[in-house]
Design an enzyme around this catalytic site. Sequence first.
Site, PDB file in Angstrom:
ATOM      1  N   HIS A 133       0.885  -0.844   0.079  1.00 30.86           N
ATOM      2  CA  HIS A 133      -0.478  -0.186  -0.219  1.00 30.86           C
ATOM      3  C   HIS A 133       0.551   1.141   0.104  1.00 30.86           C
ATOM      4  O   HIS A 133       0.570   2.480   0.491  1.00 30.86           O
ATOM      5  CB  HIS A 133      -1.171   0.052   1.202  1.00 30.86           C
ATOM      6  N   PHE A 254     -18.413 -11.185  -6.032  1.00 32.77           N
ATOM      7  CA  PHE A 254     -18.692 -11.248  -4.735  1.00 32.77           C
ATOM      8  C   PHE A 254     -19.032 -12.593  -3.915  1.00 32.77           C
ATOM      9  O   PHE A 254     -17.763 -12.675  -2.455  1.00 32.77           O
ATOM     10  CB  PHE A 254     -19.535  -9.738  -4.337  1.00 32.77           C
TER      11      PHE A 254
HETATM   12  P1  A3P Z   1     -16.270  -3.049   1.263  1.00 39.00           P
HETATM   13  O1  A3P Z   1     -15.884  -2.757   2.489  1.00 39.00           O
HETATM   14  O2  A3P Z   1     -16.502  -1.523   0.179  1.00 39.00           O
HETATM   15  O3  A3P Z   1     -17.184  -4.122   1.027  1.00 39.00           O
HETATM   16  P2  A3P Z   1      -9.250  -5.014   0.094  1.00 39.00           P
HETATM   17  O4  A3P Z   1      -8.845  -5.932  -0.745  1.00 39.00           O
HETATM   18  O5  A3P Z   1      -8.328  -3.849  -0.643  1.00 39.00           O
HETATM   19  O6  A3P Z   1      -9.110  -3.989   1.397  1.00 39.00           O
HETATM   20  O7  A3P Z   1     -10.405  -3.697  -0.311  1.00 39.00           O
HETATM   21  C1  A3P Z   1     -11.879  -4.818   0.617  1.00 39.00           C
HETATM   22  C2  A3P Z   1     -12.739  -3.602  -0.670  1.00 39.00           C
HETATM   23  O8  A3P Z   1     -13.335  -4.139  -1.856  1.00 39.00           O
HETATM   24  C3  A3P Z   1     -14.340  -4.254   0.699  1.00 39.00           C
HETATM   25  O9  A3P Z   1     -15.222  -2.764   0.381  1.00 39.00           O
HETATM   26  C4  A3P Z   1     -14.694  -5.093  -0.735  1.00 39.00           C
HETATM   27  O10 A3P Z   1     -16.149  -5.282  -0.611  1.00 39.00           O
HETATM   28  C5  A3P Z   1     -14.599  -5.117  -1.617  1.00 39.00           C
HETATM   29  N1  A3P Z   1     -14.359  -6.316  -2.268  1.00 39.00           N
HETATM   30  C6  A3P Z   1     -13.808  -7.358  -2.919  1.00 39.00           C
HETATM   31  N2  A3P Z   1     -14.240  -8.324  -3.256  1.00 39.00           N
HETATM   32  C7  A3P Z   1     -14.665  -7.970  -4.098  1.00 39.00           C
HETATM   33  C8  A3P Z   1     -15.768  -8.615  -4.706  1.00 39.00           C
HETATM   34  N3  A3P Z   1     -15.469  -9.944  -5.734  1.00 39.00           N
HETATM   35  N4  A3P Z   1     -16.392  -7.664  -5.537  1.00 39.00           N
HETATM   36  C9  A3P Z   1     -16.574  -6.311  -4.517  1.00 39.00           C
HETATM   37  N5  A3P Z   1     -16.381  -6.169  -3.796  1.00 39.00           N
HETATM   38  C10 A3P Z   1     -15.198  -6.581  -3.502  1.00 39.00           C
END
Ligand code: A3P
Length: 322
Positions: A133, A254
């Site tokens: 990050h 998702f």
């Molecule tokens: P939300 O908290 O808004 O739901 P990271 O991996 O950078 O930590 O990001 C996490 C975010 O990506 C979360 O957002 C999560 O739900 C979303 N995310 C992960 N997999 C996903 C998918 N297959 N489809 C849509 N969003 C996804």
Amino acid sequence: MPVESATDYRKRLYELKNEIKLDDYYGTFKGTVLIDNFRKEQPRIEKFECRDNDVWVTSFPKSGTTWAQEMVWLLANNLDYNGAKDSLENRYTFLEGVALAGAYFKTKLLKLPIPDPISKLKKTKKRRFIKSHLPWDLLPAQIREGNRKSKIIHVVRNPKDVCVSFYHHTKIFPNLYVSMEEYFDKFISDKFLYSPYWNGVLSYWNKRHLPNVLIIRYEDMVNDLPSIIHQIADFLDTSVNEEDMGRLLHHLSFDQMKNNKAVNLEQVTDLLKKHGMLKAQYSLMRKGKVGSYKEELTEEMISLLEVWSEINNKDTGLVFDT
Ligand code: A3P
């Protein structure tokens, strides 16, 4: 104080910048707020030996990193679904992970041995997959100076959804979890972990012309995942046929990701639960939508984020479809 006009919001932002102080476990590194432990890691990361076939997935936290990591790993590994049963934490090395573990300081979890990412990477013979990050300015010198052709896929997401998603993510960092209002003031005044958001995002955006850098948008992943898959496949010198695409889309959906223990952080949250350290209901795959910030931020918070974005993202060409 009632704030109504853009000028009022600008004033409020300015006041917050002065009012909100950095928490004492943070340090600032080339303008980026990180856990102070990063001080020890920075020189090692700076000198880190990159390889031309390394694959990096970088992002500001909560931009859809995990989703992108899973997609990139499968595309770079011939859609090896069996190999993808291994946890994402094993398949990728989190470059600054050790420094971040400082977020657990004074807690029981720090007593657990945390593998050193750089030593692990040095020993790795296979193609290396690295997550970070960090903003561009804090990546290893070899990358910044263009001495290696390592491929970098950077994910960006609109700051309003990032802001809310990051708030929920703090539930797994006992030291960082505070009220939404308190968190929001830190985030918007660029005093939170990995802040400033705009510096992180734009540091990569400004490198988008480099042949080894690909920027993808979370919003495009939600709206048209097949196009992003083809784009990443091209970037990684591979391709996906129609038959493979169906299975990949299903795997990356998702609901599948939410239930996939190799990617959903359940191993970490189970550990936290065991130590009584998970203070609230948590799921990494929380909403997975574009625009869900509307359900949680006040109008004033939204306006502040808009004015803050206008100031920081002026004339950059980076737009989010929210
Ligand atoms: P939300 O908290 O808004 O739901 P990271 O991996 O950078 O930590 O990001 C996490 C975010 O990506 C979360 O957002 C999560 O739900 C979303 N995310 C992960 N997999 C996903 C998918 N297959 N489809 C849509 N969003 C996804």
